[in-house]
Write a protein that holds these residues in place. Structure first.
Motif, mmCIF file in Angstrom:
data_model
loop_
_atom_site.group_PDB
_atom_site.id
_atom_site.type_symbol
_atom_site.label_atom_id
_atom_site.label_comp_id
_atom_site.label_asym_id
_atom_site.label_seq_id
_atom_site.Cartn_x
_atom_site.Cartn_y
_atom_site.Cartn_z
ATOM 1 N N UNK A 1 48.890 35.334 42.563
ATOM 2 C CA UNK A 1 47.724 35.859 43.286
ATOM 3 C C UNK A 1 46.740 36.531 42.336
ATOM 4 N N UNK A 2 47.236 37.021 41.206
ATOM 5 C CA UNK A 2 46.341 37.702 40.273
ATOM 6 C C UNK A 2 45.799 36.760 39.212
ATOM 7 N N UNK A 3 46.093 35.475 39.329
ATOM 8 C CA UNK A 3 45.673 34.483 38.346
ATOM 9 C C UNK A 3 45.977 34.927 36.921
ATOM 10 N N UNK A 4 47.256 35.145 36.628
ATOM 11 C CA UNK A 4 47.629 35.655 35.304
ATOM 12 C C UNK A 4 47.413 34.600 34.221
ATOM 13 N N UNK A 5 47.244 35.095 32.985
ATOM 14 C CA UNK A 5 47.177 34.190 31.840
ATOM 15 C C UNK A 5 48.576 33.825 31.380
ATOM 16 N N UNK A 6 49.506 34.763 31.642
ATOM 17 C CA UNK A 6 50.874 34.559 31.186
ATOM 18 C C UNK A 6 51.827 34.837 32.339
ATOM 19 N N UNK A 7 52.739 33.916 32.562
ATOM 20 C CA UNK A 7 53.746 34.106 33.594
ATOM 21 C C UNK A 7 55.105 34.166 32.902
ATOM 22 N N UNK A 8 55.853 35.238 33.200
ATOM 23 C CA UNK A 8 57.189 35.345 32.616
ATOM 24 C C UNK A 8 58.189 35.025 33.716
ATOM 25 N N UNK A 9 59.051 34.060 33.475
ATOM 26 C CA UNK A 9 60.082 33.719 34.452
ATOM 27 C C UNK A 9 61.418 34.133 33.846
ATOM 28 N N UNK A 10 61.981 35.247 34.352
ATOM 29 C CA UNK A 10 63.212 35.778 33.771
ATOM 30 C C UNK A 10 64.407 35.266 34.569
ATOM 31 N N UNK B 1 50.371 23.074 35.538
ATOM 32 C CA UNK B 1 49.417 22.021 35.181
ATOM 33 C C UNK B 1 48.069 22.290 35.834
ATOM 34 N N UNK B 2 48.088 22.734 37.116
ATOM 35 C CA UNK B 2 46.826 23.010 37.803
ATOM 36 C C UNK B 2 46.086 24.186 37.201
ATOM 37 N N UNK B 3 46.831 25.249 36.907
ATOM 38 C CA UNK B 3 46.160 26.498 36.559
ATOM 39 C C UNK B 3 46.122 26.805 35.074
ATOM 40 N N UNK B 4 46.983 26.153 34.321
ATOM 41 C CA UNK B 4 46.897 26.280 32.875
ATOM 42 C C UNK B 4 47.350 27.595 32.275
ATOM 43 N N UNK B 5 48.235 28.340 32.980
ATOM 44 C CA UNK B 5 48.703 29.593 32.377
ATOM 45 C C UNK B 5 49.809 29.302 31.356
ATOM 46 N N UNK B 6 50.023 30.258 30.483
ATOM 47 C CA UNK B 6 51.128 30.159 29.535
ATOM 48 C C UNK B 6 52.378 30.681 30.231
ATOM 49 N N UNK B 7 53.541 30.114 29.890
ATOM 50 C CA UNK B 7 54.758 30.567 30.559
ATOM 51 C C UNK B 7 55.844 30.889 29.549
ATOM 52 N N UNK B 8 56.467 32.043 29.754
ATOM 53 C CA UNK B 8 57.631 32.417 28.955
ATOM 54 C C UNK B 8 58.833 32.262 29.869
ATOM 55 N N UNK B 9 59.708 31.336 29.533
ATOM 56 C CA UNK B 9 60.793 31.000 30.442
ATOM 57 C C UNK B 9 62.114 31.455 29.839
#
Lengths: 280, 539
Positions: B443-452, B475-483
């Motif tokens: 909802x906040x349109x983050x640049x980075x999403x952390x999935x712990x 793919x749609x939103x293009x954020x970076x993800x730390x998985x």
């Protein structure tokens, strides 16, 4: 909800509602002026005893005042003081608990040391000392009632806050960018409120008993005002000749504290999800 | 497998276990008919709620209340266990049926030493002298490959690792040389390298003691390592049973096929190309915990993260893998500043994140969002789902109408009905809640999403859906993800690059295809080798 209540809880709850209504109406429902003395009919027994009069259902005291009317205004005073005292204690204690749980570290250490000090002293001793120093006034008396029990709320709220703020949902809400006020007010408080409400039902009877004890000793509510404890104290000298003066306020105190306890137990069971299976 | 011609050791004959009234179905287990033979490992697989554990509990006579009113029969040694009185049942099965549970540390009593607890099992069923019992326990410890049996004998559970506790539990289960061992997810709580050891131990038991082993698991990798036969359960019913190869390579039932298809492929992919500057740059971040107190100044130092350097571009996914205690969660917590790093730099979208304070920090937090492992605790139980998702935008000044609109759009985007907005978290399943958590984070349109470990607590079929959802939305939103994950299968599927952590240090980083083909570090190779069913393609 009512149909699932067990009959004892329902009776206790109904009794408390009745008490609340009577206390609220006070003098308006009293059959006589509770302060009007009538020396001619002093120490009249309850209506069903020999020498009783249908005018005074529960009899009269040593000054001929109607005991039932005295009990009604006494109830108003006792319940009022107990509720006010509980509210002050709950509010102060909960705030201290939140502050302690939020800052942790030395703030927590200092606040919890104060809590431990109060817990290690018999409260009646603290009350007697303060009353001896500052004399008796209604404001001080209510403040005293408020001082009783705050430490339990502080401890309880602190523990609940410490555990709630480590829950994943709290971390998620902080990482949304929420202020501490939002986290505690909107999320943690609603989640821990049930435990605090149950604690209320434990403090109210304790404060009623404290008020009774102090008034019985003549250090609480001062005549001509009446409270349950004060009427009980007055009846002490007449236990042999006019038992009703002490017995009825005692019975009222007993029933109220018991009912609050029963309702409190039911509330605790209701709020505790682990007990749900057993209830069904 | 050694095919036994004898009568089955344990035979479930149309066993049904009722659920308490008000549950979502009338039976936890319905008409289960199954055999366990001597000298075989029978794997019972199924998703959560399929009735596999309940079947085990019924067999051990551990069910309580309404659920103990079973129908059908459980035959053992010529008798129907369900018809016996509790005492008679205990006498017959006490020493012959043993069970090992999922949580090894919780299954041991913290007050007694490991040796004392295993000795007690033997003492209650025999009158051997103490010295003989001690000898027996020590030899059991040796058999389950516990190092220094003497030392373990005197150790308390908290002094042992999870794997060691599980070995003690297995030793205890074997103490009376049972005919049947029921193991309920015994390796689920363990790291993969430990899991591999426990699995080989269980196979050794089968071979050395002729034990019939009922092994409950949800992990097809584990199944492919140890099963002789496999039974698949779904919603209390047995859907399919057969030899391992048949079930894994040629399943008949659609549900089995679907389950197998959902197992994450160990199919390491190449990194996607990236452009521009990285969204996240972590430079030399360290976190050291110091124990010690006012009275005891010189405490112990624990280096949770040591000199970590990572960077992630927009649209890219970096996996952090490692065993428990390797520091991967601490690293992610340092990045969102739930834990303050001891030293180092974190830059998010070019901004120094660590120097921010107060209002600035709260504002910057919308750039990075996190999704946790346990979907049951990560939503406020007293907040409606719609409000939970709208909360982030509201905090950052979006008006109520706009926030509600965002919330409804996201609820649909993560595959739920908009009516979900008015319901509370407890009305949803684990997978649905994880979707809600994803919506809240987005909802906040983050640049980075952390999935712990965000999919670790989910069943495989749900896990596959959530992984697809994350990949699509990325793919749609293009954020970076730390998985962050302990599961190399999942990491190989979703990550562009993987870094391997061991004892707080990043020991190796690389694209999955390179890392899996030729890992340089011995630790990485050990991790890869321990993945159950690594050489097999499911579904």
């Amino acid at each position: 909800m009512i149909h699932r209540m067990n009959p004892i809880t329902a009776a206790a709850a109904m009794f408390l509602v009745l008490i609340a209504v009577v206390a609220l109406l006070g003098e308006y429902v009293a059959p006589h002026d509770p302060y009007k003395q009538n020396l001619l009919s002093r120490l009249t027994g309850p209506v069903w005893t020999e020498g009783g009069s249908s005018e005074f259902w529960l009899g009269t005291d040593r000054l001929g005042r109607d005991l039932l009317s005295r009990l009604i205004v006494g109830l108003q005073m006792s319940v009022g003081v107990a509720l006010l005292g509980t509210m002050i204690g709950a509010l102060v204690g909960t705030v201290v608990g939140f502050v302690s749980g939020h800052f942790e570290g030395w703030v927590d250490n200092i606040l919890m040391t104060i809590v431990d000090i109060q817990l290690s002293l018999p409260f009646i001793l603290i009350a007697l000392t303060l009353l001896a120093f500052f004399g008796n006034s209604m404001a001080l008396f209510i403040l005293l009632m408020g001082m009783y029990g705050w430490e339990t709320y502080a401890r309880l709220a602190r523990g609940l806050v410490l555990s709630a703020k480590r829950q994943a949902y709290s971390v998620a809400i902080v990482s949304l960018g929420a202020t501490s006020g939002r986290l505690y007010g909107r999320h943690i408080l609603p989640n821990i409120a049930s435990a605090l409400i149950v604690q209320l039902t434990l403090t109210i009877p304790a404060i009623i008993l404290l008020e009774t004890a102090l008034s019985f000793l003549g250090l609480g509510i001062q005549p001509p005002d009446a409270s349950l404890g004060q009427i009980l104290g007055e009846g002490r000298d007449y236990l042999g000749s006019a038992w009703w003066i002490a017995v009825f306020p005692g019975l009222a105190i007993f029933c109220i504290t018991l009912s609050v306890g029963v309702v409190g137990d039911a509330l605790r069971d209701r709020f505790d999800p682990t007990l749900k299976a057993r209830r069904n | 497998m050694i095919v036994s011609t004898q009568a089955p050791l344990l035979h479930w004959d149309r066993l049904s276990v009722p659920l308490p009234t008000g549950a979502d179905r009338p039976h936890a287990v319905e008409n289960l008919s199954l055999d366990l033979r001597q000298n075989e490992v029978l794997c019972l697989v199924g998703e959560s709620g399929s009735g596999k554990s309940v079947s085990a509990m019924a067999t051990m006579g551990l069910l309580k209340g309404e659920m103990s009113q079973t129908s059908g029969a459980i035959r053992f040694a010529g008798q129907d266990l369900t018809k016996l009185s509790p005492d008679a049942r205990r006498q017959l099965t006490g020493s012959k049926l043993s069970m090992v549970f999922q949580e090894p540390i919780a299954s041991l009593n913290p007050f007694y030493t490991a040796g004392a607890q295993v000795s007690e099992t033997i003492r209650t069923h025999s009158d051997q002298p103490a010295a003989a019992i001690r000898e027996k326990v020590l030899s059991l410890f040796e058999e389950v490959h516990l190092p220094n049996p003497e030392q373990i004998f005197r150790a308390y559970p908290h002094e042992l690792s999870g794997g060691q506790c599980q070995r003690v539990m297995i030793a205890s289960a074997l103490a009376l040389d049972p005919a049947v061992l029921i193991a309920d997810e015994p390796t689920t709580a363990l790291d993969v390298t430990t899991q591999a050891q426990i699995l080989s131990l269980i196979l050794a038991l089968r071979d050395n003691h002729n034990t019939g082993i009922l092994f409950i698991t949800h992990d097809f990798g584990v199944v492919s390592e140890i099963a002789d036969r496999v039974a698949v359960m779904r919603k209390g019913q047995l859907v399919e049973v057969g030899p391992r190869e048949q079930i894994l390579t040629n399943p008949q039932h659609d549900y089995t096929k679907a389950l197998l298809a959902a197992v994450p492929k160990l199919a390491p992919r190449a990194a996607r190309p990236v452009q521009g500057k990285p969204i996240l740059e972590v430079n030399s971040v360290s976190k050291t915990y110091r124990t010690g107190s006012f009275l005891r100044k010189a405490g112990r130092e624990v280096k949770a993260v040591v000199d970590a350097n990572i960077h992630i571009h927009g649209g890219e996914t970096l996996g952090v893998v490692g065993e428990s205690g390797s520091g991967k969660t601490t690293l992610s917590q340092c990045i969102i500043r739930m834990v303050e790093p001891t030293s180092g730099q974190v830059q998010i979208a070019g901004k120094d994140f660590l120097s921010l304070k107060g209002k600035e920090l709260r504002k910057a937090r919308q750039r990075v969002q996190i999704i946790f492992q346990d979907p049951y605790t990560s939503l406020d139980p007293r907040q409606k789902v719609g409000d939970a998702i709208a909360e982030g935008p509201l905090i950052h000044g979006t008006d109520m109408r706009e926030a509600t609109k965002i919330s409804h759009e996201l609820i649909e985007a993560v595959g739920l009905e908009t009516a979900a907005a008015d319901r509370y978290p407890h009305e949803f399943s684990g997978g649905q809640r994880q979707r809600i958590c994803i919506a809240r984070a987005l909802a906040l349109q983050p640049d980075l999403l952390i999935a712990d470990e965000s999919v670790s607590a989910l069943d495989v079929s749900v896990q596959a859906q959530i992984l697809d959802l994350l990949a699509d939305i990325q793919t749609q939103r293009g954020f970076a993800m730390l998985f962050v994950t302990h599961d190399l299968r999942v990491a190989s599927q979703i990550c562009d690059r993987i870094c391997v952590m061991q004892r707080g240090q990043i020991v190796e980083t690389g694209a999955p295809d390179q890392l899996f083909a030729n890992a340089k570090e011995p630790y990485t190779r050990a991790l890869l080798a321990a993945v159950p069913g690594a050489n097999r393609v499911f579904g």
